[in-house]
Motif scaffolding. Structure first.
Motif, PDB file in Angstrom:
ATOM      1  N   LEU A 162      -0.601  -0.810  -4.685  1.00 45.14           N
ATOM      2  CA  LEU A 162      -1.755   0.081  -4.856  1.00 45.14           C
ATOM      3  C   LEU A 162      -1.255   1.510  -4.657  1.00 45.14           C
ATOM      4  O   LEU A 162      -0.786   1.855  -3.563  1.00 45.14           O
ATOM      5  CB  LEU A 162      -2.839  -0.260  -3.817  1.00 45.14           C
ATOM      6  N   ASP A 163      -1.345   2.331  -5.713  1.00 43.90           N
ATOM      7  CA  ASP A 163      -0.723   3.663  -5.649  1.00 43.90           C
ATOM      8  C   ASP A 163      -1.477   4.617  -6.571  1.00 43.90           C
ATOM      9  O   ASP A 163      -2.037   4.206  -7.588  1.00 43.90           O
ATOM     10  CB  ASP A 163       0.750   3.556  -6.091  1.00 43.90           C
ATOM     11  N   ASP A 164      -1.466   5.887  -6.188  1.00 46.48           N
ATOM     12  CA  ASP A 164      -2.243   6.885  -6.938  1.00 46.48           C
ATOM     13  C   ASP A 164      -1.393   7.687  -7.924  1.00 46.48           C
ATOM     14  O   ASP A 164      -1.880   8.670  -8.465  1.00 46.48           O
ATOM     15  CB  ASP A 164      -2.930   7.848  -5.966  1.00 46.48           C
ATOM     16  N   ARG A 165      -0.147   7.295  -8.134  1.00 50.45           N
ATOM     17  CA  ARG A 165       0.705   8.058  -9.054  1.00 50.45           C
ATOM     18  C   ARG A 165       1.246   7.156 -10.160  1.00 50.45           C
ATOM     19  O   ARG A 165       1.694   6.048  -9.899  1.00 50.45           O
ATOM     20  CB  ARG A 165       1.868   8.688  -8.291  1.00 50.45           C
TER      21      ARG A 165
ATOM     22  N   LEU B 118       0.833  -1.204   0.000  1.00 50.34           N
ATOM     23  CA  LEU B 118       0.000   0.000   0.000  1.00 50.34           C
ATOM     24  C   LEU B 118       0.863   1.248   0.000  1.00 50.34           C
ATOM     25  O   LEU B 118       1.842   1.342   0.745  1.00 50.34           O
ATOM     26  CB  LEU B 118      -0.889   0.016   1.244  1.00 50.34           C
ATOM     27  N   ASP B 119       0.444   2.200  -0.806  1.00 57.07           N
ATOM     28  CA  ASP B 119       0.976   3.557  -0.711  1.00 57.07           C
ATOM     29  C   ASP B 119       0.195   4.223   0.440  1.00 57.07           C
ATOM     30  O   ASP B 119      -0.819   3.690   0.897  1.00 57.07           O
ATOM     31  CB  ASP B 119       0.715   4.253  -2.048  1.00 57.07           C
ATOM     32  N   PHE B 120       0.648   5.371   0.909  1.00 55.34           N
ATOM     33  CA  PHE B 120      -0.086   6.034   2.001  1.00 55.34           C
ATOM     34  C   PHE B 120      -0.804   7.300   1.510  1.00 55.34           C
ATOM     35  O   PHE B 120      -2.035   7.349   1.502  1.00 55.34           O
ATOM     36  CB  PHE B 120       0.860   6.366   3.168  1.00 55.34           C
ATOM     37  N   ASP B 121      -0.024   8.300   1.069  1.00 55.57           N
ATOM     38  CA  ASP B 121      -0.632   9.574   0.673  1.00 55.57           C
ATOM     39  C   ASP B 121      -1.583   9.387  -0.509  1.00 55.57           C
ATOM     40  O   ASP B 121      -1.188   8.881  -1.560  1.00 55.57           O
ATOM     41  CB  ASP B 121       0.465  10.574   0.270  1.00 55.57           C
ATOM     42  N   GLY B 122      -2.809   9.795  -0.335  1.00 56.76           N
ATOM     43  CA  GLY B 122      -3.800   9.671  -1.400  1.00 56.76           C
ATOM     44  C   GLY B 122      -4.558   8.368  -1.341  1.00 56.76           C
ATOM     45  O   GLY B 122      -5.733   8.302  -1.694  1.00 56.76           O
ATOM     46  N   VAL B 123      -3.907   7.300  -0.886  1.00 58.17           N
ATOM     47  CA  VAL B 123      -4.530   5.973  -0.894  1.00 58.17           C
ATOM     48  C   VAL B 123      -5.203   5.658   0.446  1.00 58.17           C
ATOM     49  O   VAL B 123      -6.341   5.175   0.495  1.00 58.17           O
ATOM     50  CB  VAL B 123      -3.482   4.889  -1.242  1.00 58.17           C
TER      51      VAL B 123
HETATM   52 MG   LIG Z   1       0.333   8.497  -3.097  1.00 55.98          MG
END
Ligand SMILES: [Mg+2]
Length: 191
Positions: A138-141, A50-55
């Motif tokens: 899982l990441d938002d970038r 897991l990513d943290f920021d945004g996720v």
């Molecule tokens: Mg992120």
């Protein structure tokens, strides 16, 4: 600065692979509830990173948002904490302390170069003794998280609706949402 140059260089090289995250529905996650234990099993994923920021929360938060925490608890109870890892480019002490207290078996990636370098994903695969192909991030970038997925030959879920809080961090959120739009446009055109 060197990391950005690496992202641009590798992003160009991997542009076609990165476009898959924009055009193929199975590569995308539009909300945490879409990522279920059943989907992970169907995709043959042994470990989810897991990513943290945004996720899990908006930018710079110290702990996951309540709904992200509920989703994470359910996932842990179903597949087991040991099949989940955390790889954030901002391993703040508050975040580490939160996970050590609430999810002590979640593996936290540390002491590696930040995304888009693939070492974090490879560290998880090596620690767990599995092929990187059975690890998913899982990441938002696109040009950090998903690019590291391509470079590690692992799996990725592109998180398309990241958590944001413009009132709390207007400049940072605007900066990162502009980056997301820019990288999506670039990959759509060039990929
Ligand atoms: Mg992120």
């Amino acid at each position: 600065m060197f990391r950005w140059w690496y992202a641009i260089k590798m992003g160009w090289q991997q542009r076609k692979a990165l476009k898959r995250f924009l055009v193929e529905a199975e590569q995308r996650v539009n909300g945490l509830s879409e990522l279920t234990p059943e989907r992970l099993e169907a995709d043959n994923i042994a470990v989810l990173i897991l990513d943290f920021d945004g996720v899990l929360a908006w930018h710079d938060a110290n702990t996951p948002l309540p709904e992200a925490e509920r989703w994470l608890k359910h996932l842990c109870q179903t597949i087991g904490e040991q099949r989940i890892a955390l790889f954030t480019n901002k391993p703040k002490p508050e975040r580490i302390a939160y996970f050590q207290k609430h999810f002590p078996l979640i593996f936290i990636v540390h002491s590696v170069r930040r995304k888009p370098y693939p070492q974090g994903i490879l560290q998880v695969a090596e620690y767990k003794g599995i092929s990187a192909h059975r690890v998913a991030l899982l990441d938002d970038r696109l040009l950090t998280g998903m690019l590291s997925v391509c470079l590690a030959y692992s799996q990725g879920y592109y998180f398309t609706k990241p958590y944001q809080h413009y009132l709390r961090h207007p400049c940072k959120e605007l900066f990162f949402s502009s980056l997301r739009v820019l990288e999506r446009c670039l990959i759509r055109i060039l990929g």
